[in-house]
Design an enzyme around this catalytic site. Structure first.
Site, mmCIF file in Angstrom:
data_model
loop_
_atom_site.group_PDB
_atom_site.id
_atom_site.type_symbol
_atom_site.label_atom_id
_atom_site.label_comp_id
_atom_site.label_asym_id
_atom_site.label_seq_id
_atom_site.Cartn_x
_atom_site.Cartn_y
_atom_site.Cartn_z
ATOM 1 N N GLY A 22 -0.586 -32.662 177.198
ATOM 2 C CA GLY A 22 -2.016 -32.721 177.464
ATOM 3 C C GLY A 22 -2.818 -33.685 176.622
ATOM 4 N N ASP A 23 -2.240 -34.236 175.555
ATOM 5 C CA ASP A 23 -2.972 -35.189 174.710
ATOM 6 C C ASP A 23 -2.004 -36.209 174.122
ATOM 7 O OD1 ASP A 23 -5.216 -36.331 173.561
ATOM 8 O OD2 ASP A 23 -5.233 -34.996 171.823
ATOM 9 N N LEU A 24 -1.152 -36.750 174.977
ATOM 10 C CA LEU A 24 -0.180 -37.738 174.512
ATOM 11 C C LEU A 24 -0.897 -39.062 174.234
ATOM 12 C CD1 LEU A 24 2.904 -38.213 174.066
ATOM 13 C CD2 LEU A 24 2.923 -39.226 176.356
#
Length: 256
Positions: A105-107
């Site tokens: 979700g926050d790569l």
């Protein structure tokens, strides 16, 4: 060991994100995903360290493994083969997560730490979601430059959202330019091998149905660019008490 501590006064969403991050990390067991050790709330009037001032309000925290190394931004402007080899390993880590039912979700480069041996590790799971808990109708937070269109539009999120972010990182690392669309990728990667451009264009497709279906497919394509075979690492195990023989949550895991 790293201690992640929330400010003294936070809203419910921030506290929930900390609980979610600990729970996701506690459910995974893999040498390239940071291990977590303890979760808790320090009461008012106590200290984290002897030299600290006493806390005026309770503060939530958890501790995790320290990963020594540099984030991906330190590896910009490497050769195509070097970049592809490194990102193939990142894609395999994503495959481990997705197989366990988790979307990072926050790569982004800051959340991938490359150790002194050149091995990438994933950190910061505060925005991770379970694939079984679809986020349809709710816009997902995160770093706007790396968020897939369906995430910030409040659509259904699955592992292909992480693949979009991988495409952004691929373009950033090779060209030094930030891109959000397939057309921008074509321009940013002008002069690069056709296979590189085609991979980036596919990963950055606006529709998740037009991207690669799995992270393992992306890893294979990146391995091909790197000129190597797909030496897939072992998958994560999931510590789930609901499964027969499951290990259950780690000590200190927050309650739901």
């Amino acid at each position: 060991m790293v201690m992640k501590v929330l400010p003294e006064v936070v809203d419910t969403g921030v506290a929930d994100a900390l609980r979610r991050e600990f729970a996701v990390l506690a459910s995974l067991s893999h040498p390239r995903i940071a291990r977590v050790f303890d979760f808790g709330k320090r009461p008012a009037g106590t200290r984290f360290l002897p030299q600290d001032q006493p806390l005026e309000h309770p503060r939530m925290f958890f501790t995790r493994e320290l990963i020594v190394g540099a984030d991906l931004s330190a590896f910009a402007h490497k050769s195509v083969a070097e970049t592809a080899a490194l990102l193939a390993d990142v894609a395999r880590l994503l495959d481990i997560l997705h197989t366990a039912g988790v979307v990072h979700g926050d790569l982004k480069p800051a959340n991938v730490i490359v150790d002194p041996l050149g091995v990438p590790h994933l950190i910061d799971f505060g925005l991770a979601v379970r694939m079984s808990a679809k986020q349809e109708g709710t816009a997902q937070g995160g770093t706007r430059s790396h968020i897939a269109p369906e995430a910030w539009q409040g659509g259904v999120i699955d592992g292909r959202a992480d693949l979009y972010a991988l495409g952004v990182i691929l373009c950033q690392t090779i060209s030094g330019r930030n891109v959000r669309t397939s057309e921008q990728a074509r321009r940013a990667l002008g002069g690069q091998p056709r296979a590189v451009v085609e991979l980036a264009v596919r990963l950055l497709a606006a529709s998740p149905d037009e991207r690669m279906a799995t992270a393992s497919e992306a890893a294979a394509a990146l391995d091909a660019l790197a000129g190597r075979g797909g030496d897939v690492s072992s998958r994560a195990t999931v510590n789930d008490a609901s499964r027969p023989g499951g290990a259950g949550p780690r000590a200190g895991a927050p309650s739901a």
